[in-house]
Design an enzyme around this catalytic site. Structure first.
Site, PDB file in Angstrom:
ATOM      1  N   CYS A 100       0.799  -1.194   0.272  1.00 37.09           N
ATOM      2  CA  CYS A 100       0.230   0.089  -0.087  1.00 37.09           C
ATOM      3  C   CYS A 100       0.718   1.289   0.061  1.00 37.09           C
ATOM      4  O   CYS A 100       2.391   1.850  -0.823  1.00 37.09           O
ATOM      5  CB  CYS A 100      -0.617  -0.697   1.131  1.00 37.09           C
ATOM      6  SG  CYS A 100      -2.492   1.060   1.071  1.00 37.09           S
ATOM      7  N   THR A 101       0.064   1.956   0.785  1.00 38.76           N
ATOM      8  CA  THR A 101       1.271   3.233   0.995  1.00 38.76           C
ATOM      9  C   THR A 101       2.376   3.476   1.553  1.00 38.76           C
ATOM     10  O   THR A 101       3.479   4.860   1.325  1.00 38.76           O
ATOM     11  CB  THR A 101       0.692   4.492   1.567  1.00 38.76           C
ATOM     12  OG1 THR A 101      -0.141   4.609   3.027  1.00 38.76           O
ATOM     13  CG2 THR A 101      -1.043   4.569   0.980  1.00 38.76           C
TER      14      THR A 101
END
Lengths: 213, 213
Positions: A100-101
């Site tokens: 993800c981020t």
């Protein structure tokens, strides 16, 4: 093999617990949650805390690093202590991966410069601004660095990484162990598969956690 | 809505963190990890600890209960304090759900008597011995009680449960938020999909954790 999972303020728990469930079971491996300081680390919802068993300074040379995403990833990407640790660890590690981020933390450390990388569907522009080349893929594995898409994609990434680090049969055995034979009740895992109303619902009601975790 | 996630010694972390990532984001909901005593609870690998924020006695009437599996599920199914809590909570709760061998904890409390239920593929006989009717399904939801197959199936269960508790659109929004658009690198999530060698590898090398978690 020493695998370090980085925790920081406001991480998204599934980002890191998915890979943990797989990578902690590799042969002759020690899997350790680390943070700037050892102790309880709250996730983005505030309802969950994982324990960081060692501090960054206490585990400086892991063989594999896994970095989760979450609303706190931007702050982690700008944190000098975290950045110094990621850069140093990447120098000697066999593999560095994000979910993800968490890709922003790797990109800020210069590990994704000019490389294709993936992240949460809602965070591709931010990743591009940090020098990576965002692509719409579930998992992107380069020789020493890899990235996974949003939150649940860490499970797919960890299985693919297991095939590289150990063997394909071992990855299959772990997949069978966690009975990862997914049957999502809806076909709603990507923005192009849902109505604009559902996309708006994610952005409006969920905040940074699930929307950009 | 008050959702309680039960922790006990030697649980499998992904069993409960999958559902947590979804159910903690329901509207007007408080999601709380509970255990016999508040504090750090180690998972089956020893490499992860979640914090139980409240004790069982401190959260006696949750609206929803989620019980993970793991090598410790048999002990939890025989623990008088845990069993008393599950029985009492089930009396007033809107829904009680298990993941993996967590079904044994529900079955021991009499919640699955004569009901179709699912669990980890390696644990169906044990569940049958406790009075349930094991079926080879990913998720089984009855009116007030539900079960999920092994480990990763908790994600599918929690999304289906969200559709019941809130709405189908909200479930889709959460699925999109965690980008649950799975692409397992192998088709190895069920024993009938892999070679006997891989099944043997799970049983031989992984122990209770992943094999029966």
């Amino acid at each position: 093999m020493q695998i370090a999972a980085l925790l920081y303020d406001d991480y998204t728990a599934l980002d890191i617990v998915g890979p943990y469930e797989i990578l902690s079971r590799l042969p002759e491996t020690t899997f350790t949650f680390v943070a700037k300081g050892a102790g309880e680390m709250r996730s983005d919802t505030g309802a969950l805390a994982l324990v960081a068993d060692r501090s960054l300074s206490d585990l400086a040379e892991p063989d594999v690093v896994v970095v989760p995403g979450g609303p706190g990833s931007s702050a982690a990407a700008q944190d000098p202590e975290i950045q110094a640790w990621v850069r140093k660890a990447a120098g000697s590690a066999r593999y560095v991966a994000s979910v993800c981020t968490g890709a922003e933390v790797l990109a800020a450390a210069g590990l994704l410069d000019g490389l294709e990388a993936t992240t949460h569907w809602g965070a591709r522009d931010t990743l591009a601004a940090l020098g990576a080349v965002p692509v719409e893929r579930r998992v992107v594995l380069h020789e020493k660095v890899g990235t996974a898409a949003g939150v649940s994609a860490g499970i797919d990434m960890a299985l693919a990484l297991t095939a590289r680090l150990v063997s394909e049969d071992f990855a299959k055995a772990l997949q069978l162990g966690i009975e990862y034979d997914p049957e999502p009740p809806f076909d709603a895992g990507s923005p192009d598969k849902v109505s604009p109303e559902v996309v708006a619902l994610v952005r409006a009601t969920l905040g940074g956690g699930a929307a950009a975790g």
